[in-house]
Every structure is written in C-alpha cells, then in structure tokens.
Design an enzyme around this catalytic site. Sequence first.
Site, PDB file in Angstrom:
ATOM      1  CB  ALA A  50      -0.934  -0.018   1.209  1.00 18.89           C
ATOM      2  CG  ASP A 260       7.655   0.762   1.413  1.00 17.76           C
ATOM      3  OD1 ASP A 260       8.271  -0.176   0.871  1.00 17.76           O
ATOM      4  OD2 ASP A 260       7.140   0.676   2.547  1.00 17.76           O
ATOM      5  CB  SER A 299       6.741  10.813   5.168  1.00 19.54           C
ATOM      6  OG  SER A 299       7.037   9.577   4.550  1.00 19.54           O
TER       7      SER A 299
END
Length: 316
Positions: A50, A260, A299
């Site tokens: 995700a 990620d 973030s």
Amino acid sequence: MTRRSGKRAAPVTVIGSANIDYLVRVESAPAPGQTVLAGGLRKAPGGKGANQAVAAARLGGTVAFVGCVGDDDDGAMLLRELRAEGVDSADVEIISRQNTGLAIVAVDRFGENSIIVVPGANFALTETRVARVVRRAEPESLVVLQAEIDPRIIRTAVRTAGQIGARAVLNLAPFVRLPSEVLAVCDPLVVNESEASALLEAPVDSVDAARKGAEKLRRAVRSVVITLGAQGAVWADADGGGTVVAPVPAEVVDTTGAGDAFVGALAVRLAQGAALADAVELGVAAGTFAVTREGAQSSYAMAADLTAVGAPRLSG
C-alpha cells in the site's frame, strides 16, 4: 530504455501488503529483556504494498493495488485511504474472519525504526486471483511486488508478468529465498544493503561493495538497484551501471517507509519510459524527502515537492 515519446505513461499494478501501522516514539529500541517507555502512539495506514502504491499515485502514476484486508475497522480505513490517494482498490479483497495486517513500528531519537509485522489477511491473497489480475494488465505495464506476502504469490505474479510482456519490479523486502528463474525476470530487482548481503552471501557494507554486488547480481537479473539509505543507491542494467548520491536532508525525522517511497517513485519514472538511472535519481529524491517527515504514507512527496528540491521532472 528511453522515455516514451507521445505516449501516455504505462499503468502500474502493485501487488502486496496493506497494514495498519502502530507507531511509537522511543528514546532507543529495547534490548533483549529490556522495557522502555514510549513517548506516544499513532495509528496510520501502511504496509509495503500500500505504501508503494500511494507513493506512486502521489507522483502522478496510474496505480491499482491488489491485496487483502480484514473485515474490520482497520481494513475499512485502509480502503478509504487508498481511494482518497487516487489508487484503484477494486482488486482489494475483504477477508472475513481475518484481521487486517498490522505493524508495530518503534522510532528512536535518530529517526531509525524497528518493525514487527503481523501479516493477518495479507497471506489470504491467492495465486489464482493474482494470476488473473496480472493477465488483465497491459503488455507494457509495470507489476510491482514486495515480500510481505506469501512467496508463492511473488513467483506467480513475476512469471505471469513475464508471460504477458509486463515489466516486473520486485522489492525483495523483507528478504526471502526465491528461485533463480523468478529473479531472472526482475527489471529491476530492488534490495537494500542487508537484503543484497543475504542474496550474495557476502557483506554489502559500503558504496564500493554495493557497486561490486550490483555487477554480480546483474548477471542473474535483468537489472538491479541496491539502496544505501543516506548514501543513495547504485544500479546496474544492460547499458551499464552507476551511483546516485542522496542529498543531505535538513533533518531526519523518521525513516519509516522511505524505501517504499523510493520504489513508488522509481516505478512511476519507469512507467514513463525513463532509463533506470533517471528512475533511481527520482527514487533517491523521494526517499530523502520522506525521511524529513513523520510516518510512512503521510511523508510521501507530491510531484511539485520533488521538483522544488531539484529532482528530475515528471512528465505528464
């Protein structure tokens, strides 16, 4: 590979985990047998799959996410957040009598994190469903995977992507052993220092060691990227190899999900037809931006954020 000229960017299908992160702030991570007090607790959407989907969508990618959540409040929250970020969640399955995956993330005073993951519904994803979804993808699309799901799913997705002509991007995190024929299709295989060390069965503890490791891994995969945290990343493909140095962030607040952010940005740039070197440069900029803010998905940069700090401009 060069940027697509006169073509729209390819769609990105992310197959992976969706978790709820329980983030706690600590002075330092506890040693074995030690109890420490946390300065606070925050609940936020996470999971490597995700996260990468959201990171790519924020940078303008056409992104679909494939995964599983539980039939609970956490699962409902994750679905709401994915949709709010513009990620297609039509292939997220809600699993009854299963808890949504969760991660307990301890962040110390230096912004470094320690993470424990409870997979929950993430391991309910089936090979049959994943193969069906990947076969629907366009031949030039990107299929992005990580290893917080059953390794059989990774094998099936990568093989199916290869069969239809899609580009398989595998972030082998956390590290798991996979057959050599699966790794051979990856374009690129993305690993950090510890994952590269496990693959090579030799320490990758410097930029020079990473360069040599990337050259060696390149013989087994179509292309490879080794991320080095604050030191940037190295890459290697059929056209050569190189190093991208990370800019120095004003302050390291939280490293959670920075890897990620890197993969999501890399995928968006590759989907536009950019060369791997250019994609790695954008990934490093996105990862560096992420560590200056708290949390994972919260973030992640928008395209304008990265343009402002001198990253490669994203095409429309």
